[in-house]
Write a protein that holds these residues in place. Structure first.
Motif, PDB file in Angstrom:
ATOM      1  N   MET A  24      18.553  24.610  11.341  1.00 42.23           N
ATOM      2  CA  MET A  24      19.758  25.174  11.960  1.00 42.23           C
ATOM      3  C   MET A  24      20.480  24.083  12.744  1.00 42.23           C
ATOM      4  SD  MET A  24      18.212  28.906  12.942  1.00 42.23           S
ATOM      5  CE  MET A  24      19.736  29.732  13.361  1.00 42.23           C
TER       6      MET A  24
ATOM      7  N   LYS B  13       9.992  33.004  19.583  1.00 38.46           N
ATOM      8  CA  LYS B  13       9.249  33.727  20.619  1.00 38.46           C
ATOM      9  C   LYS B  13       9.537  33.140  21.998  1.00 38.46           C
ATOM     10  CE  LYS B  13       5.311  35.093  17.797  1.00 38.46           C
ATOM     11  NZ  LYS B  13       3.922  34.694  17.528  1.00 38.46           N
ATOM     12  N   ALA B  14       9.543  31.806  22.068  1.00 42.56           N
ATOM     13  CA  ALA B  14       9.773  31.153  23.357  1.00 42.56           C
ATOM     14  C   ALA B  14      11.170  31.458  23.882  1.00 42.56           C
ATOM     15  CB  ALA B  14       9.575  29.641  23.230  1.00 42.56           C
ATOM     16  N   LEU B  15      12.088  31.800  22.969  1.00 46.49           N
ATOM     17  CA  LEU B  15      13.447  32.117  23.401  1.00 46.49           C
ATOM     18  C   LEU B  15      13.669  33.626  23.486  1.00 46.49           C
ATOM     19  CD1 LEU B  15      15.493  29.440  21.428  1.00 46.49           C
ATOM     20  CD2 LEU B  15      14.741  29.373  23.798  1.00 46.49           C
TER      21      LEU B  15
ATOM     22  N   ARG C 103      18.507  33.521  25.659  1.00 45.05           N
ATOM     23  CA  ARG C 103      17.117  33.807  26.042  1.00 45.05           C
ATOM     24  C   ARG C 103      17.088  34.924  27.078  1.00 45.05           C
ATOM     25  NH1 ARG C 103      14.174  31.974  30.049  1.00 45.05           N
ATOM     26  NH2 ARG C 103      15.552  30.233  30.502  1.00 45.05           N
TER      27      ARG C 103
ATOM     28  N   MET D 242       8.233  21.839  17.526  1.00 43.34           N
ATOM     29  CA  MET D 242       7.986  23.250  17.836  1.00 43.34           C
ATOM     30  C   MET D 242       9.087  23.925  18.638  1.00 43.34           C
ATOM     31  SD  MET D 242       4.046  24.060  18.667  1.00 43.34           S
ATOM     32  CE  MET D 242       4.048  25.735  19.285  1.00 43.34           C
TER      33      MET D 242
ATOM     34  N   ARG E 247      17.139  34.139  10.736  1.00 41.20           N
ATOM     35  CA  ARG E 247      17.075  32.807  10.126  1.00 41.20           C
ATOM     36  C   ARG E 247      16.109  31.913  10.896  1.00 41.20           C
ATOM     37  NH1 ARG E 247      22.165  29.905  10.081  1.00 41.20           N
ATOM     38  NH2 ARG E 247      22.938  31.338  11.664  1.00 41.20           N
ATOM     39  N   ALA E 248      16.204  31.963  12.220  1.00 35.81           N
ATOM     40  CA  ALA E 248      15.338  31.118  13.044  1.00 35.81           C
ATOM     41  C   ALA E 248      13.876  31.520  12.904  1.00 35.81           C
ATOM     42  CB  ALA E 248      15.775  31.193  14.502  1.00 35.81           C
TER      43      ALA E 248
ATOM     44  N   ARG F  16      10.220  26.910  28.083  1.00 36.95           N
ATOM     45  CA  ARG F  16       9.019  26.224  27.588  1.00 36.95           C
ATOM     46  C   ARG F  16       9.371  25.015  26.739  1.00 36.95           C
ATOM     47  NH1 ARG F  16       5.899  30.653  24.445  1.00 36.95           N
ATOM     48  NH2 ARG F  16       4.370  29.030  24.085  1.00 36.95           N
TER      49      ARG F  16
ATOM     50  N   ALA G  38       7.521  29.973  16.569  1.00 39.24           N
ATOM     51  CA  ALA G  38       7.139  29.681  17.958  1.00 39.24           C
ATOM     52  C   ALA G  38       8.380  29.554  18.833  1.00 39.24           C
ATOM     53  CB  ALA G  38       6.313  28.392  18.011  1.00 39.24           C
ATOM     54  N   MET G  39       9.412  28.907  18.293  1.00 40.92           N
ATOM     55  CA  MET G  39      10.633  28.735  19.067  1.00 40.92           C
ATOM     56  C   MET G  39      11.289  30.081  19.350  1.00 40.92           C
ATOM     57  SD  MET G  39      14.290  27.106  18.120  1.00 40.92           S
ATOM     58  CE  MET G  39      14.996  28.607  17.540  1.00 40.92           C
TER      59      MET G  39
ATOM     60  N   ASN H 265      12.366  29.873  10.164  1.00 40.74           N
ATOM     61  CA  ASN H 265      12.374  28.430  10.374  1.00 40.74           C
ATOM     62  C   ASN H 265      11.313  27.986  11.368  1.00 40.74           C
ATOM     63  OD1 ASN H 265      14.736  25.939  11.298  1.00 40.74           O
ATOM     64  ND2 ASN H 265      13.722  26.178   9.362  1.00 40.74           N
ATOM     65  N   ASN H 266      11.212  28.661  12.499  1.00 37.28           N
ATOM     66  CA  ASN H 266      10.296  28.254  13.561  1.00 37.28           C
ATOM     67  C   ASN H 266       9.968  29.446  14.460  1.00 37.28           C
ATOM     68  OD1 ASN H 266       8.976  27.177  15.737  1.00 37.28           O
ATOM     69  ND2 ASN H 266      10.322  25.409  15.936  1.00 37.28           N
TER      70      ASN H 266
ATOM     71  N   GLU I 171      18.796  35.133  14.543  1.00 37.93           N
ATOM     72  CA  GLU I 171      17.399  35.256  14.956  1.00 37.93           C
ATOM     73  C   GLU I 171      16.487  35.408  13.733  1.00 37.93           C
ATOM     74  OE1 GLU I 171      17.146  37.798  18.394  1.00 37.93           O
ATOM     75  OE2 GLU I 171      15.032  38.168  17.966  1.00 37.93           O
TER      76      GLU I 171
END
Lengths: 304, 264
Positions: B97, A179-181, B109, B91, A169-170, B84, A176-177, A173-174, A167
């Protein structure tokens, strides 16, 4: 001839210092490369690691335990930057500068003066030297450094493979992703900064024990040294894509950097006081060259 | 399954750039509803989705997902209920990764992350099977970095990731708008399959009126922060693009002739 002998005799010391400072560079790698944050706390937390470690040893603590306390202090310093940045949305560079500035006073408070020698106290270097009486001091330091590096790389390799590590690392990297996950990116940034500065303080503590003193200014420019190690490592071992390989490349970069500095110093090309300028120019060139190459590659093909 | 009660949102309040994005939206989705959302630029479609997802806090009103009032929850907490997919294919996935690492995060999730290994052996089978459904051959290169995939492939992967843990509501924000027509059609087909297979409650924004009519069981049209048209069932099946155009014309007093809506 004298110059070459001087260079050769300075190599073991440069090698061991490179390894010890390499751990600091690994800390910088976590923020700069993994989290994509330029964290200036480093200069302060490196000196913090040294100060805390030295005072613990002076106070009679076992040098190994002193290292542990230094790591915890570094983590707290990193967490402070993390909170300033992630909770209060202060830009990362400014958050780091604020903590770094505050740490300067804190380090003076911890030691009560700007410098703490460890003359009569036993450090881990002395302890190991007691076990290996015929070995030169720089080699004993090197053994300790390599042991520490192996442990740090193994633990990092494990940690960044876990759910929380992935998490972090991500997040770099991104965001927004993540948070969405369902990932808490603020927490991840603070955690990453804490771990990074824990490593930096570990490095500060080890350098302090190997040199036999702690100095409030020892961390000055540490971030640049760390970046230099990362870029040099990337130039030499950039083909290695695995996480373990990246970490080894950072340590290698740090060692090469120290050797280069030792050579230019022994050759008399620069003074001790010039090393910071030398580091700054080295890092500036290393960061600028890829940009220029990219720009050259993308230049318009103008037709007559 | 999803309820918006009088949701209001104004951006840059008190400045010259003040923009009322949602002026009291009420919407209720039944379980299994597949709602397409259309409307011109600045109608409030994306804002509505972002308010549901909690990207920004709302000014007033309530957001209720599966009976729980989530109005005060931050986005990452609401993510437990929501899948989403964004307009920008970059995005929804982490480029540096691996494909399987991305899926492993999506698989977690809404769950607590601990110090367990980030990706377990037995999970890989699940991912392998799920990827097969995409028919892109990604199941054979699960340890490739996502950054090596094309936009369409990444969007298909994002869609899979959004539904790997069944969400209460699937939010699609023009998720095919950045793709070429052929790829867009493929991703839309995949959307239909996934929604049907998992009986997902879905809210899909689109600029394509034909898609809006063809897909789903309900259609809403937004204009200036309001839902101005809400049609479902048999009535929606009878709907034609010309009907929607007329509705638009009516709502915007003919101004909308310049809108990019015309192009789709």
């Amino acid at each position: 001839m004298g110059v070459i002998m001087g260079i050769i005799s300075s190599l073991p010391g440069a090698l061991s210092q490179g390894v010890l400072w390499g751990i600091m560079a690994l800390g910088v790698y976590i923020t700069y490369k993994i989290l994509d944050i330029a964290d200036l706390t480093v200069d302060g937390s490196f000196a913090l690691g040294g100060s805390v470690c030295a005072m613990c040893i002076v106070g009679g603590m076992h040098p190994m335990l002193a290292i542990l306390v230094a790591i915890i202090a570094g983590c707290i310093a990193g967490a402070v930057t993390g909170i300033l940045h992630a909770v209060f949305d202060i830009p990362a560079i400014l958050a780091g500068i604020l903590t770094q500035l505050g740490l300067y006073s804190i380090n003076l408070r911890i030691m009560g003066r700007s410098n703490t020698p460890l003359l009569k106290q036993e450090t881990i270097v002395d302890k190991l030297a007691g076990l290996l009486p015929n070995m030169k001091n720089s080699y004993t330091t090197l053994i300790i450094g390599i042991l520490a590096v192996v442990i740090v790389i193994l633990v990092s390799y494990w940690f960044f493979g876990t759910e929380v590590g992935s998490e972090i690392r991500a997040t770099g990297n991104n965001e927004a992703m993540v948070k969405a996950l369902g990932g808490n990116t603020r927490l991840m940034k603070a955690l990453g900064l804490a771990i990074s500065n824990g490593l930096v303080a570990l490095s500060g503590a080890l350098v302090c024990q190997s040199q036999g003193y702690a100095d409030v200014n020892s961390g000055q420019g540490a971030i640049v040294t760390g970046l230099a190690a990362i870029v040099i490592g990337n130039v030499l071992l950039g083909w290695g894509k695995s996480f373990g390989m990246k970490m080894i490349s950072v340590i290698t970069g740090s060692v090469i950097y120290r050797i280069v500095i030792a050579i230019v110093m022994q050759a008399g090309w620069v003074d001790t006081s010039d090393t910071k300028l030398f580091s700054a120019i080295l890092v500036a060139i290393a960061l600028a060259v890829p940009v220029l190459i990219e720009r050259h590659r993308n230049r318009p093909q103008v037709e007559e | 399954m999803l309820e918006l009660k009088n949701v209001k949102k104004t951006f840059n309040r008190g400045s010259i750039n003040e923009k009322r994005a949602l002026s009291g939206v009420n919407l209720k989705l039944e379980p299994g509803d597949f709602v397409t959302v259309i409307g011109g630029n600045g109608a409030g479609k994306s804002t509505m989705l972002n308010m549901i997802a909690g990207v920004y806090p709302i000014d007033s009103g309530a957001v209720i997902i599966d009976g729980k009032n989530v109005t005060l929850q931050p986005d990452y907490k609401r993510a437990a209920y929501l899948g989403r997919v964004f307009q920008d294919p970059m995005m929804g996935t982490a480029a540096d990764m691996e494909i399987e690492e991305n899926l492993a995060m999506a698989y977690r999730r809404g769950k607590r992350r601990g110090l367990g290994w980030g990706i377990l052996k037995q999970e890989k089978k699940i991912y392998h099977e799920a990827l097969q459904m995409l028919e892109l051959g990604l199941e054979e290169r699960m340890s490739s970095k996502v950054g090596l995939l094309s936009g369409g492939q990444r969007q298909a992967l994002t869609l899979l990731m959004a539904t790997l843990q069944k969400p209460k509501v699937l939010l699609l924000d023009e998720h095919t708008a950045a793709l070429d027509p052929k790829t867009a059609a493929k991703v839309l087909k995949l959307t239909q399959e996934l929604v049907k297979k998992n009986h997902l409650t879905t809210l899909m924004i689109t600029h394509n009126m034909k898609d809006a009519i063809r897909l789903g069981n309900r259609l809403i049209m937004m204009h200036e922060g309001n839902i101005i048209y809400d049609i479902k069932g048999e009535e929606k099946r009878q709907l034609k693009v010309s009907d929607l155009l007329a509705k638009f014309e009516e709502a915007s007093n003919g101004e909308f002739a310049n809108d990019r809506m015309m192009l789709s």
